[in-house]
Design a protein around this motif. Sequence first.
Motif, PDB file in Angstrom:
ATOM      1  N   MET A  20       7.053  10.202  -2.277  1.00  0.00           N
ATOM      2  CA  MET A  20       6.738  10.816  -0.983  1.00  0.00           C
ATOM      3  C   MET A  20       5.466  11.661  -1.083  1.00  0.00           C
ATOM      4  O   MET A  20       4.621  11.625  -0.192  1.00  0.00           O
ATOM      5  CB  MET A  20       7.909  11.677  -0.508  1.00  0.00           C
ATOM      6  N   LEU A  30       9.752  10.327   6.791  1.00  0.00           N
ATOM      7  CA  LEU A  30      10.580   9.328   6.115  1.00  0.00           C
ATOM      8  C   LEU A  30      11.859   9.072   6.905  1.00  0.00           C
ATOM      9  O   LEU A  30      12.288   7.924   7.031  1.00  0.00           O
ATOM     10  CB  LEU A  30      10.913   9.764   4.682  1.00  0.00           C
ATOM     11  N   LEU A  66       8.949   3.444   2.328  1.00  0.00           N
ATOM     12  CA  LEU A  66       7.928   3.974   1.421  1.00  0.00           C
ATOM     13  C   LEU A  66       7.010   2.885   0.872  1.00  0.00           C
ATOM     14  O   LEU A  66       6.067   3.184   0.141  1.00  0.00           O
ATOM     15  CB  LEU A  66       8.595   4.709   0.253  1.00  0.00           C
TER      16      LEU A  66
END
Length: 92
Positions: A20, A30, A66
């Motif tokens: 992240m 997220l 991600l």
Amino acid sequence: MNINYCMAMTKFGENLKRIMSEKNISQLKLAKMSGIDQSMISNYLRSDEKVRIPNLDTFIKIAVALNCSLYELSGEEVHKKLDRATHEMKDR
């Protein structure tokens, strides 16, 4: 609590935090990208012993959001244990 479980959860949390950070993605972002509640993401990042390792569906949602591999997200230790368990099951 199983020591291997705690180690796997810690590694997952560490990897999640690192990825992240590298991608400059906040917990809120997220959460929106993956459809996972922000409080759960926060728990994963804290490696809270009361929080389970995400189920496969959640794990995949996080990896997709991600744009990273399950391997990168889970870490080598988890894959080695899964490989070993798979081989043991095949040998039965």
